[in-house]
Design an enzyme around this catalytic site. Structure first.
Site, PDB file in Angstrom:
ATOM      1  NE  ARG A  57     -42.941   7.787  -0.103  1.00  0.00           N
ATOM      2  CZ  ARG A  57     -41.869   8.441   0.326  1.00  0.00           C
ATOM      3  NH1 ARG A  57     -41.293   8.092   1.451  1.00  0.00           N
ATOM      4  NH2 ARG A  57     -41.371   9.443  -0.379  1.00  0.00           N
ATOM      5  CG  ASP A  58     -50.032  12.334  -0.408  1.00  0.00           C
ATOM      6  OD1 ASP A  58     -50.631  12.212   0.689  1.00  0.00           O
ATOM      7  OD2 ASP A  58     -50.016  13.405  -1.032  1.00  0.00           O
ATOM      8  CG  LEU A  59     -54.195   5.880  -2.510  1.00  0.00           C
ATOM      9  CD1 LEU A  59     -53.805   6.217  -3.943  1.00  0.00           C
ATOM     10  CD2 LEU A  59     -54.318   4.377  -2.323  1.00  0.00           C
ATOM     11  CG  ASN A  63     -53.465  12.516  -4.617  1.00  0.00           C
ATOM     12  OD1 ASN A  63     -53.652  13.610  -5.139  1.00  0.00           O
ATOM     13  ND2 ASN A  63     -52.519  12.309  -3.715  1.00  0.00           N
ATOM     14  CB  THR A 111     -52.410  13.267   3.374  1.00  0.00           C
ATOM     15  OG1 THR A 111     -51.931  13.878   2.170  1.00  0.00           O
ATOM     16  CG2 THR A 111     -53.556  14.090   3.943  1.00  0.00           C
TER      17      THR A 111
END
Length: 218
Positions: A57-59, A63, A111
């Protein structure tokens, strides 16, 4: 754990290398060989997470970490599962004794530049396909040196673009890219979630086929 005097400590892996974001800042437009070597390793990592029902969910490029293995071959690691979608029970306030999921309808996580339409809408049902949306955005950025959506005007305008704006044409920035990549890109970022690639394997196979890519062992 804790030391003998009670001081808490946390053991983490020491990584030597750089984030994909740092690499992209240095090399604004990456070659297909480099891009696919990175993206397909990320896809393999995501496949392992998805197998056990974890959605990152925040790739984003920050990261994704680039290092090398013992033989000096590229080794890509996915970092920061801090927003990963778990269904760990947590006690709610009040006397009902019910449990609440960590992911709530209407909560927005991620993001903005890499969030899928269902994440923007705050849908708790956002699933593994949200990670594939983000990875498609990252792939585009590796090739073109630009994000899919302009983020200069703030979060609200970014969300509006994700919801309604036409997709950019990758070949505007990289005319050397195959038309098959444009077809892949348009499917990967379809707003109709059922039209998108449904699995990591289909996503990765489609990307490799667009370039007739075969891994060269790192």
């Amino acid at each position: 754990g804790r030391l003998e005097d009670g001081t808490p400590f946390l053991v983490m892996e020491l990584l030597e290398g750089e984030s994909l974001y740092d690499a992209m800042c240095r090399d604004r437009q990456m070659s297909p060989e480099v891009t696919l070597a990175i993206i397909l390793q990320v896809a393999r990592g995501l496949a392992k997470a998805h197998e056990i029902q974890i959605v990152h969910r925040d790739l984003k490029p920050e990261n994704i970490f680039l290092t090398v293995d013992e033989d000096g071959h590229l080794l890509v690691k996915i970092l920061d599962f801090g927003l990963a979608k778990f269904y760990d029970p947590v006690e709610t306030k009040g006397a009902s004794g019910r449990h609440a999921r960590l992911t709530r309808e209407g909560a927005v996580f991620g993001t903005p530049a890499y969030m899928s339409p269902e994440q923007v809408r705050g849908q708790a049902a956002a699933d593994t396909r949200a990670d594939l949306w983000a990875l498609a955005c990252i792939t585009y950025e590796c090739f073109t040196g630009a994000t899919v959506w302009s983020t200069e005007d703030g979060v609200a305008m970014t969300f509006a673009q994700i919801a309604t704006a036409p997709l950019p044409d990758p070949r505007r920035y990289r005319p050397d890219l195959s038309p098959r990549f444009t077809e892949w890109f348009e499917r990967a970022l379809s707003r109709d979630i059922e039209v998108r690639f449904q699995t990591v394997a289909a996503f990765a196979d489609g990307l490799a086929a667009a370039f007739d890519y075969t891994s060269k062992g790192g």
